[in-house]
Design a protein around this motif. Structure first.
Motif, PDB file in Angstrom:
ATOM      1  N   ARG A 328     -57.575  24.009 -23.647  1.00  0.00           N
ATOM      2  CA  ARG A 328     -58.972  23.618 -23.728  1.00  0.00           C
ATOM      3  C   ARG A 328     -59.409  22.815 -22.507  1.00  0.00           C
ATOM      4  N   VAL A 329     -60.626  23.053 -22.077  1.00  0.00           N
ATOM      5  CA  VAL A 329     -61.233  22.245 -21.033  1.00  0.00           C
ATOM      6  C   VAL A 329     -61.441  20.835 -21.587  1.00  0.00           C
ATOM      7  N   ALA A 330     -60.963  19.828 -20.873  1.00  0.00           N
ATOM      8  CA  ALA A 330     -61.111  18.443 -21.301  1.00  0.00           C
ATOM      9  C   ALA A 330     -62.306  17.796 -20.599  1.00  0.00           C
ATOM     10  N   MET A 331     -62.590  16.563 -20.938  1.00  0.00           N
ATOM     11  CA  MET A 331     -63.770  15.898 -20.385  1.00  0.00           C
ATOM     12  C   MET A 331     -63.698  15.772 -18.870  1.00  0.00           C
ATOM     13  N   ASP A 332     -62.512  15.510 -18.346  1.00  0.00           N
ATOM     14  CA  ASP A 332     -62.371  15.193 -16.932  1.00  0.00           C
ATOM     15  C   ASP A 332     -61.485  16.155 -16.155  1.00  0.00           C
ATOM     16  N   GLN A 333     -60.875  17.124 -16.819  1.00  0.00           N
ATOM     17  CA  GLN A 333     -59.851  17.926 -16.143  1.00  0.00           C
ATOM     18  C   GLN A 333     -59.613  19.252 -16.847  1.00  0.00           C
ATOM     19  N   VAL A 334     -59.056  20.162 -16.066  1.00  0.00           N
ATOM     20  CA  VAL A 334     -58.567  21.417 -16.618  1.00  0.00           C
ATOM     21  C   VAL A 334     -57.147  21.630 -16.118  1.00  0.00           C
ATOM     22  N   VAL A 335     -56.405  22.467 -16.829  1.00  0.00           N
ATOM     23  CA  VAL A 335     -55.041  22.813 -16.439  1.00  0.00           C
ATOM     24  C   VAL A 335     -55.031  24.282 -16.025  1.00  0.00           C
ATOM     25  N   VAL A 336     -54.438  24.563 -14.885  1.00  0.00           N
ATOM     26  CA  VAL A 336     -54.380  25.911 -14.337  1.00  0.00           C
ATOM     27  C   VAL A 336     -52.922  26.373 -14.318  1.00  0.00           C
ATOM     28  N   ASP A 337     -52.676  27.560 -14.843  1.00  0.00           N
ATOM     29  CA  ASP A 337     -51.336  28.149 -14.811  1.00  0.00           C
ATOM     30  C   ASP A 337     -51.193  28.929 -13.510  1.00  0.00           C
ATOM     31  N   LEU A 338     -50.297  28.472 -12.630  1.00  0.00           N
ATOM     32  CA  LEU A 338     -50.125  29.097 -11.325  1.00  0.00           C
ATOM     33  C   LEU A 338     -49.309  30.380 -11.382  1.00  0.00           C
ATOM     34  N   GLY A 339     -48.756  30.709 -12.535  1.00  0.00           N
ATOM     35  CA  GLY A 339     -48.193  32.039 -12.742  1.00  0.00           C
ATOM     36  C   GLY A 339     -46.734  32.215 -12.414  1.00  0.00           C
ATOM     37  N   ALA A 340     -46.073  31.171 -11.910  1.00  0.00           N
ATOM     38  CA  ALA A 340     -44.654  31.301 -11.563  1.00  0.00           C
ATOM     39  C   ALA A 340     -44.020  29.913 -11.571  1.00  0.00           C
ATOM     40  N   PRO A 341     -42.729  29.832 -11.857  1.00  0.00           N
ATOM     41  CA  PRO A 341     -42.037  28.535 -11.798  1.00  0.00           C
ATOM     42  C   PRO A 341     -41.703  28.190 -10.354  1.00  0.00           C
ATOM     43  N   GLY A 342     -41.311  26.951 -10.144  1.00  0.00           N
ATOM     44  CA  GLY A 342     -40.779  26.543  -8.853  1.00  0.00           C
ATOM     45  C   GLY A 342     -41.796  26.187  -7.795  1.00  0.00           C
ATOM     46  N   LEU A 343     -43.078  26.068  -8.173  1.00  0.00           N
ATOM     47  CA  LEU A 343     -44.098  25.815  -7.153  1.00  0.00           C
ATOM     48  C   LEU A 343     -44.450  24.347  -6.994  1.00  0.00           C
ATOM     49  N   ALA A 344     -43.823  23.474  -7.788  1.00  0.00           N
ATOM     50  CA  ALA A 344     -44.149  22.056  -7.699  1.00  0.00           C
ATOM     51  C   ALA A 344     -43.437  21.360  -6.549  1.00  0.00           C
ATOM     52  N   ALA A 345     -42.472  22.013  -5.925  1.00  0.00           N
ATOM     53  CA  ALA A 345     -41.741  21.393  -4.817  1.00  0.00           C
ATOM     54  C   ALA A 345     -42.704  21.035  -3.690  1.00  0.00           C
ATOM     55  N   PRO A 346     -42.478  19.915  -3.013  1.00  0.00           N
ATOM     56  CA  PRO A 346     -43.407  19.446  -1.972  1.00  0.00           C
ATOM     57  C   PRO A 346     -43.689  20.477  -0.882  1.00  0.00           C
ATOM     58  N   GLU A 347     -42.678  21.301  -0.576  1.00  0.00           N
ATOM     59  CA  GLU A 347     -42.881  22.249   0.526  1.00  0.00           C
ATOM     60  C   GLU A 347     -43.983  23.273   0.241  1.00  0.00           C
ATOM     61  N   HIS A 348     -44.349  23.436  -1.028  1.00  0.00           N
ATOM     62  CA  HIS A 348     -45.441  24.361  -1.357  1.00  0.00           C
ATOM     63  C   HIS A 348     -46.823  23.749  -1.111  1.00  0.00           C
ATOM     64  N   GLY A 349     -46.868  22.443  -0.973  1.00  0.00           N
ATOM     65  CA  GLY A 349     -48.108  21.779  -0.589  1.00  0.00           C
ATOM     66  C   GLY A 349     -49.236  21.880  -1.591  1.00  0.00           C
ATOM     67  N   LEU A 350     -48.910  22.006  -2.866  1.00  0.00           N
ATOM     68  CA  LEU A 350     -49.964  22.188  -3.857  1.00  0.00           C
ATOM     69  C   LEU A 350     -50.662  20.887  -4.227  1.00  0.00           C
ATOM     70  N   LEU A 351     -49.934  19.775  -4.197  1.00  0.00           N
ATOM     71  CA  LEU A 351     -50.576  18.497  -4.480  1.00  0.00           C
ATOM     72  C   LEU A 351     -51.564  18.190  -3.352  1.00  0.00           C
ATOM     73  N   GLY A 352     -52.836  18.054  -3.716  1.00  0.00           N
ATOM     74  CA  GLY A 352     -53.872  17.811  -2.722  1.00  0.00           C
ATOM     75  C   GLY A 352     -54.502  19.059  -2.153  1.00  0.00           C
ATOM     76  N   ALA A 353     -54.007  20.236  -2.554  1.00  0.00           N
ATOM     77  CA  ALA A 353     -54.617  21.480  -2.077  1.00  0.00           C
ATOM     78  C   ALA A 353     -56.010  21.653  -2.686  1.00  0.00           C
ATOM     79  N   GLU A 354     -56.887  22.297  -1.955  1.00  0.00           N
ATOM     80  CA  GLU A 354     -58.234  22.507  -2.472  1.00  0.00           C
ATOM     81  C   GLU A 354     -58.209  23.483  -3.642  1.00  0.00           C
ATOM     82  N   ALA A 355     -59.018  23.161  -4.648  1.00  0.00           N
ATOM     83  CA  ALA A 355     -59.175  24.009  -5.830  1.00  0.00           C
ATOM     84  C   ALA A 355     -60.659  24.339  -5.962  1.00  0.00           C
TER      85      ALA A 355
END
Length: 405
Positions: A328-355
Motif C-alpha cells: 500500500r502507498v503510505a502517507m510519506d513513502q512507497v516501496v518499489v520492488d527492483l525485481g532481483a536480489p543483490g542490488l543493495a550493495a553500495p557498488e550499485h549506487g541505488l541509495l540516493g539514485a533519482e526516482a
C-alpha cells in the motif's frame, strides 16, 4: 587524516529532496501545438487549480509568451492572484458562489461567466464601481453542471440585454462545456453543439452581439477536424486545459500522438535499499508478500504528496529500469520492488539514485499512474500537494538546468 569519500552521491546545495519539475519550454510547445490545431480560432489557456498543479503564474506567463490569447480560471480568487502577480492578459473566471467578490474581480478587469443568478450581483457591483462588467453567458447544453438550462436561457438573455442597455454589463461571449468530447464516437457532442448554435441565435435575437463563442475543450480541439463542420466546434475561441500540460485527454491516444510534451516530472531520490527474502510482507496490511528474494527501494513520496493511495503497482523509474510500487502507498513513502536480489550493495549506487514517478520521454507517464489508481491523468498532476516544491525550468531535463524566473 583525510575524511572518507561519501558513499552516496550528494545533490546540489539547496536542491529539494523531492520536487515536481515543470518544464516551461514544454508548456510553450504545447500552446503552440494547440494554436496550430485551433487556427483560425483564438486560444484560451486554462490555468485553474494552480495550472493543474504546475504553477499558475509561471505557466500563465509561458502560455501568453507562446501566443495564448486569453487565460481561464474557475474562481475570481484565482484570477486575482494572477493580477497581483502582474498578469494583465484577458482573463475569464466562471464558477462563483454567493461569497464571490465580484467588485474585486471587476476592479481587476476580470471577465465573468454568468449562468443565471450571478447577473444581478455582477450588475450591482458594476453600478457601485461605475464600470461596465464584461461577461460571458453560459448555456448548459447537456453536461448538467452550471450554465442556464434551455428553459431558463430566454429569460437570462433578456435580463442580460436589459443590463447591457443600462451600461452595467457588456455580453462579450457565450459559451458551453462539452460532456463527452473525449469519446468522439458518441452522438451527444453533436447534439450539444446544435443546442449551442440555437442558444447563440436566441441571444442575438434578443439584441446581444457577443464577439466570442467558445465550446471546445482539449478533446474537442483534437477531434474538431474529424467533424463534418470543424468550425462548429472551434468557433471563435477554444478553451483548453489538459493538453497545455502535455497530457492526452483520450484513453487511446498518447501525448506523442497528439504532438504534445508532458511538462511535469515528479521525482525524488531513493532513501533506503534493502534485501528481503521470499515471504516478506510489505507496507500496511501486508497486502503484498514477496514471492522470491528481491531488493526493495524506499521512495519518499506518498499520499500526503499526492500519490494516490489506491495506486499500488504504479511505475517508478530508477537507474534506467521501471519497477512497480508494491504494497500500500503510505502517507510519506512507497516501496518499489527492483525485481532481483543483490542490488543493495553500495557498488550499485541505488541509495540516493533519482526516482521518477512520471514525466516525459522514457519516464513513466501520468496516465500509467492514473490507470494504477483507477482515475484520469488530470487528477494525477493536479493532486500533487504543496509539500512537493515546484521547480520551474526552461527546456532542461528533470533535476538539472537553469530555473526559470
Amino acid at each position: 587524516m583525510s575524511s572518507p569519500a561519501p558513499s552516496v552521491p550528494l545533490p546540489p546545495a539547496g536542491a529539494p529532496e523531492r520536487s515536481a519539475v515543470v518544464d516551461l519550454a514544454a508548456v510553450r510547445a504545447n500552446v503552440r501545438r494547440a494554436r496550430e490545431v485551433a487556427a483560425p480560432a483564438r486560444l484560451m489557456a486554462v490555468v485553474k487549480a494552480d495550472a493543474y498543479g504546475h504553477g499558475a503564474v509561471p505557466v500563465a506567463r509561458a502560455a501568453l509568451a507562446a501566443g495564448a490569447d486569453a487565460l481561464g480560471v474557475a474562481h475570481v480568487a484565482e484570477a486575482l492572484q494572477l493580477r497581483a502577480a502582474g498578469v494583465d492578459a484577458p482573463l475569464l473566471a466562471w464558477l462563483h458562489t454567493v461569497g464571490t467578490d465580484f467588485r474585486a474581480g471587476l476592479a481587476a478587469g476580470v471577465e465573468l461567466g454568468v449562468s443565471g443568478w450571478e447577473l444581478a450581483p455582477i450588475a450591482e457591483a458594476a453600478r457601485a464601481l461605475g464600470t461596465t462588467a464584461r461577461i460571458h453567458l453560459k448555456i448548459d447544453t447537456g453536461l448538467g453542471r452550471n450554465g442556464a438550462t434551455e428553459a431558463a436561457w430566454p429569460g437570462l438573455v433578456r435580463a442580460a440585454a436589459a443590463a447591457e442597455a443600462e451600461g452595467l454589463v457588456e455580453v462579450v461571449g457565450i459559451f458551453t462545456h462539452l460532456a463527452v468530447a473525449d469519446e468522439p464516437e458518441r452522438p451527444e457532442t453533436a447534439q450539444q453543439l446544435a443546442r449551442f448554435r440555437a442558444a447563440v441565435d436566441a441571444a442575438r435575437a434578443a439584441g446581444l452581439r457577443p464577439a466570442t463563442r467558445h465550446a471546445a475543450n482539449s478533446p474537442g480541439l483534437f477531434t474538431a477536424r474529424d467533424q463534418e463542420r470543424p468550425e462548429d466546434m472551434l468557433l471563435d475561441m477554444v478553451r483548453v486545459g489538459v493538453c497545455l500540460y502535455g497530457l492526452s485527454p483520450f484513453a487511446d491516444r498518447t501525448p506523442e500522438e497528439l504532438g504534445l510534451v508532458p511538462a511535469m516530472t515528479l521525482r525524488t531520490t531513493v532513501s533506503a535499499v534493502k534485501e528481503v527474502p521470499a515471504g516478506q510482507g510489505v507496507s500496511y496490511g501486508l497486502a503484498h508478500v514477496t514471492d522470491r528474494p528481491t531488493t526493495l527501494a524506499l521512495v519518499p513520496l506518498g499520499y500526503a504528496d499526492g500519490v494516490p493511495r489506491a495506486a499500488t503497482g504504479g511505475p517508478v523509474r530508477i537507474q534506467g529500469r521501471t519497477c512497480p510500487v508494491v504494497g500500500r502507498v503510505a502517507m510519506d513513502q512507497v516501496v518499489v520492488d527492483l525485481g532481483a536480489p543483490g542490488l543493495a550493495a553500495p557498488e550499485h549506487g541505488l541509495l540516493g539514485a533519482e526516482a521518477v514517478l512520471f514525466g516525459a520521454g522514457e519516464n513513466p507517464s501520468a496516465t500509467a499512474w492514473a490507470e494504477a489508481a483507477g482515475t484520469i491523468n488530470y487528477e494525477i498532476v493536479t493532486r500533487v500537494s504543496p509539500r512537493v516544491p515546484r521547480v520551474h525550468v526552461d527546456g532542461a531535463p528533470a533535476g538539472a538546468g537553469k530555473e526559470a524566473p
